[in-house]
Each structure stands twice: as structure tokens, then as C-alpha cells.
Write an enzyme that holds these catalytic residues in place. Structure first.
Site, PDB file in Angstrom:
ATOM      1  N   GLU A 165      48.373  12.921 -33.164  1.00  0.00           N
ATOM      2  CA  GLU A 165      47.279  12.517 -33.496  1.00  0.00           C
ATOM      3  C   GLU A 165      47.251  10.888 -34.106  1.00  0.00           C
ATOM      4  OE1 GLU A 165      43.789  14.350 -35.237  1.00  0.00           O
ATOM      5  OE2 GLU A 165      43.837  15.739 -33.257  1.00  0.00           O
ATOM      6  N   GLU A 371      45.407  21.369 -29.491  1.00  0.00           N
ATOM      7  CA  GLU A 371      44.443  21.633 -30.278  1.00  0.00           C
ATOM      8  C   GLU A 371      43.139  21.868 -29.910  1.00  0.00           C
ATOM      9  OE1 GLU A 371      43.865  19.693 -33.957  1.00  0.00           O
ATOM     10  OE2 GLU A 371      46.136  19.511 -34.374  1.00  0.00           O
TER      11      GLU A 371
END
Length: 478
Positions: A165, A371
Site C-alpha cells: 500500500e 487483502e
């Protein structure tokens, strides 16, 4: 698009789940580990720190046995940089190498493919004190760290993820603790950090392709489709702006080796243009710096409307922690068509399919979801029972969209929801639970840290055993 019958998940589909080192391991200062920015950060009142977490460092064999019982084909975990290099560079910590060797060997002994994230938010604090990602020396430190990982684990690890991320660290840098929000121009500093991260990632990918013959490596951003609030052209343009800034800036560089043009124009207009030194763009454009696949995290979509520049553009879009918007670029908007979790996050399974389509059509690379999950206040009932039907329903809807995406022609080779077992949420502590396995602890009462199988544990085991067939039995196609 409606299909009379859906394509099956591939026979070698990588079913698994994910964690990160600082959220699960504990043992924050044991066996030579150095402090990270996470360890040194201030935590919200009433929320635990990460010193013990789920104590996976001492219980990894028990945890992996439970993952094997669920039938995991892969397990995505991160390596704590400061377990390998306590100061980010310099002297290697042999105990750190030993722990991850043992962890990887234990996974392989249970026929679980290791999926390794090299960096998941936990920058060594010693590097942060020298400027962190604002300091170009961190690029060299990351490349050297990657080299040591490849040398020690590359004989057993096929799948590598570079930076988790990166886009969230840049878009919300003050939330992760890598930038001082009191700077005169924190955004410019963050986009300079972003440039350095991109260089670090490129050099790590080049090195991986040079050192490990059969390895595959990719980035792991958080990607979500962006909706316009209406069909008004200005709203569509705002959505296009935010897609470039939030998503494509990061993947265009990884996959194409150049800056996204809309994002670059945004930098020029806002005064965020990073300093680029001689040779930087050649490294970023190197053929060996291209990923073999794209990993991405997905929780929800975003909705925006036009910002005229004379209004308050920042608006909550459902996440209690984050508001989005920038005057003259886009304005955050709540999507009235979506349900929300008890933490205020919008739930959009169909948006998951849209996101898969957008990524694949733009980059034409294999995809793996690293995720996707539901955080909730799970309740441990008498008899060690956790009835998390809400999590089963959430995951069922998202896995169905995965199969629809595969039927759309997307090359999806794995699904790793967040999280394998309960861990400490980055902002909301141990009370916000995501796992298939309940860890018996509270924010400040560690209890016995016992592992307890939730209802979703057994359900996901059946999903994996059937290779997703039990999902396909539900004929409804949203």
C-alpha cells in the site's frame, strides 16, 4: 454481464490469507530486533500497541498448523525489516534470519506456498531519524535489504511483494507516521518520498530478476474503482482525476516505467513535482523493473464529485479514519447505494469485480488479491464459539465476484483475504477483528492468547476444499 454458467477457479488457484509482521508477531524487541516507526509511534487512547500483538513470533508453528487445517495453498506474510537489520542497514541480525527461515520451512512442510511482503509500513526507526523515505539513502538501504532476503530465502520463496500500500502511505502519510503534517508543504514531501519508493521498488525488482531464476515479483497497492457521484460530466472528470492520483500513478510507474500524465499535471499545478536526479528515469524504465504480476488490496470503492475550488472539498467517504478531497480536483461523496460495516466502511462486492476488470484491462498482468476482509467486534460465546456469519456473508459475496471476474476473462491466480488470524488493527487495536481464528486477548488484557476457530474457519476450509465450488452453487449473480 450475466453468464449461464461460470468458469471454475483454476485448479492451482492460491487460496490463502494475509497478515503483516508488526500486527501479528509481537516480540517487538526480542532476539536483536530493532524498533520501527510503528513501534515508536503514539497510539490512540484506549488502543493497544504492537508489542505483543498475537504473539505469532512464539506461536508460529501452532498458527501454521491451523492454516494447514483450513487447507491454505498460500500464506501472505511480511518480513520485519528491523528483524533482519535492526538499524535498517549495517549489521545483519542472525536471529531474524533464523526466525524467517524457520517460518518458511514450516509453511513448506505443510505444503503452503510462502507469499512474502518485503515492507509493510514498518520502516526502521533508525532510518526514519535520518529522514526516512525523504532521504535517498533509504533507496540503497531497501535494495540491500532485498538482496539479503533473496540470498537467504530465495531458494524457497517464489512469490515476492515489494511495498504494501505505497499509495496509502503517500495519500495518508500522517496516519502511517512517515511524514510530519506540520511541514509547510507535506504533500510535496510525500510525493518526493513516493519517487524514492518507486526507485527502491524498481531496484528490488531488477535485483530479484537477476538473482532468482524462477521468482515472480509484484507491487501490492490498495486499488479501488472510483465512481462519479452522478453522470454529470464534471463528476466523471473528478472520478477520472482521483483514479489517476489514487491508483494509476503507482501502477503505471511499476508496469510502464513512467509517470501517469494526469498525476504529473496535478503535481505541476499543485507544486508537488518531485526532484528527479540523473539516471532515475532510466532505472524506472528498465525492463527488469517490470512486475511479473500485480497484487492488490481491496476493501471498498470510492465515490467523488466535482470540486469547483471554492468549497470545502474534503469529505468523509465512510472510513472513520480518512476523509478525501482536494479543492479543484475532486470532492469526496458518500455512496447512498452501499451498506456500511460497523466501522463505517462501505461494502461493495460488485465494485470488487469492477476493480479487477479495470486493473487487468489496463495492465494485462496476472492478478492476486492480497487483502479483502471485514473488521468487526467478534464475540466469544460460551463453549469457544464465534458466530461470525457476517464475515462469511461478506467474503462469500466477494469471492463470487472473483469467479465472475474470472468468467470475464481476468487472469486471477489467488485470493488472500485479511486476515488469517486476529491481529492488531493499525488504528483500531485488537478489538477490531478480521481473522478466521480468534485470538483470546483484549486491548490491555492478554489473557491466554488462545487460538479459537471461528465459524468462518470451517466455512473457508470448505471453500478451499471445493476450490470455490460451494460459492458457485449459489446461482444469484449480482
Amino acid at each position: 454481464m450475466y453468464y449461464e454458467s461460470l468458469k471454475a477457479f483454476p485448479d492451482d488457484f492460491l487460496w490463502g490469507a494475509s497478515t503483516s509482521a508488526y500486527q501479528i508477531e509481537g516480540a517487538w524487541d526480542e532476539d536483536g530486533k530493532g524498533p520501527s516507526v510503528i513501534d515508536m509511534a503514539k497510539h490512540p487512547e484506549g488502543v493497544t500497541d504492537f508489542k505483543v500483538a498475537s504473539d505469532h513470533y512464539h506461536r508460529y508453528k501452532e498458527d501454521i498448523a491451523l492454516l494447514a487445517e483450513m487447507g491454505f495453498k498460500t500464506y501472505r506474510f511480511s518480513i520485519a525489516w528491523t528483524r533482519i537489520y535492526p538499524d535498517g542497514t549495517g549489521k545483519i541480525n542472525p536471529k531474524g534470519i533464523e526466525f524467517y527461515n524457520n517460518l518458511i520451512d514450516e509453511l513448506i512442510a505443510h505444503d503452503i506456498e510462502p507469499l512474502v511482503t518485503m515492507y509493510h509500513f514498518d520502516l526502521p526507526y533508525a532510518l526514519q531519524e535520518k529522514g526516512g523515505w525523504s532521504n535517498r539513502e533509504t533507496i540503497d538501504a531497501f535494495e540491500n535489504y532485498a538482496k539479503i532476503l533473496y540470498e537467504n530465502f530465495g531458494d524457497r520463496v517464489k512469490y515476492w511483494l515489494t511495498i504494501n500500500e505505497q499509495n496509502m502511505m503517500i495519500l495518508h502519510g500522517d496516519a502511517i507516521g512517515t511524514v510530519d503534517p506540520n511541514l509547510e508543504n507535506p504533500e510535496k514531501e510525500l510525493y518526493q518520498q513516493n519517487h524514492h519508493m518507486m526507485l527502491a521498488q524498481a531496484r528490488a525488482m531488477i535485483l530479484c530478476h537477476q538473482m532468482i531464476d524462477d521468482a515472480m515479483i509484484g507491487p501490492a497497492p490498495n486499488i479501488s474503482a472510483v465512481y462519479p457521484a452522478t453522470s454529470k460530466p464534471e463528476d466523471v472528470l473528478a472520478a477520472n482525476n482521483f483514479s489517476a492520483i489514487r491508483n494509476w500513478l503507482y501502477l503505471d510507474m511499476a508496469c510502464f516505467g513512467h509517470y501517469n500524465s494526469i498525476a504529473w499535471s496535478y503535481f505541476e499545478e499543485k507544486g508537488y513535482v518531485p526532484e528527479i536526479q540523473e539516471g532515475d528515469m532510466e532505472i524506472l524504465a528498465d525492463d527488469d523493473a517490470r512486475p511479473d504480476f500485480i497484487a492488490f488490496n481491496y476493501y471498498n470503492t470510492a465515490t467523488v464529485e466535482a470540486s469547483t475550488g471554492d468549497d470545502n472539498a474534503k469529505n468523509s467517504t465512510g472510513d472513520q479514519q480518512i476523509v478525501i478531497g482536494e479543492e479543484g480536483v475532486y470532492k469526496g461523496h458518500t455512496n447512498q447505494y452501499l451498506e456500511k460495516t460497523e466501522f463505517g466502511w462501505e461494502i461493495d462486492p460488485v465494485g470488487f469485480r469492477i476493480t479487477l476488470r479495470e486493473i487487468y484491462s489496463r495492465y494485462n498482468l496476472p492478478l492476486i488479491v492480497t487483502e479483502n476482509g471485514l473488521g468487526a467486534f467478534d464475540k466469544l460465546e460460551e463453549g469457544d464459539v464465534v458466530n461470525d456469519d457476517y464475515r462469511i456473508e461478506y467474503l462469500k459475496k466477494h469471492i463470487k465476484q472473483c469467479q465472475l471476474a474470472i468468467s470475464d476473462g481476468i487472469e486471477l491466480f489467488g485470493y488472500c483475504p485479511w486476515s488469517a488470524i486476529d491481529l492488531v488493527s493499525t488504528h483500531q487495536g485488537s478489538s477490531k477483528r478480521y481473522g478466521f481464528i480468534y485470538v483470546n486477548r483484549e486491548e490491555f488484557d492478554l489473557k491466554d492468547l488462545r487460538r479459537i476457530r471461528k465459524k468462518s474457519f470451517y466455512w473457508y476450509r470448505d471453500v478451499i476444499t471445493s476450490n470455490g465450488a460451494i460459492i458457485a452453487e449459489d446461482k444469484e449473480q449480482d
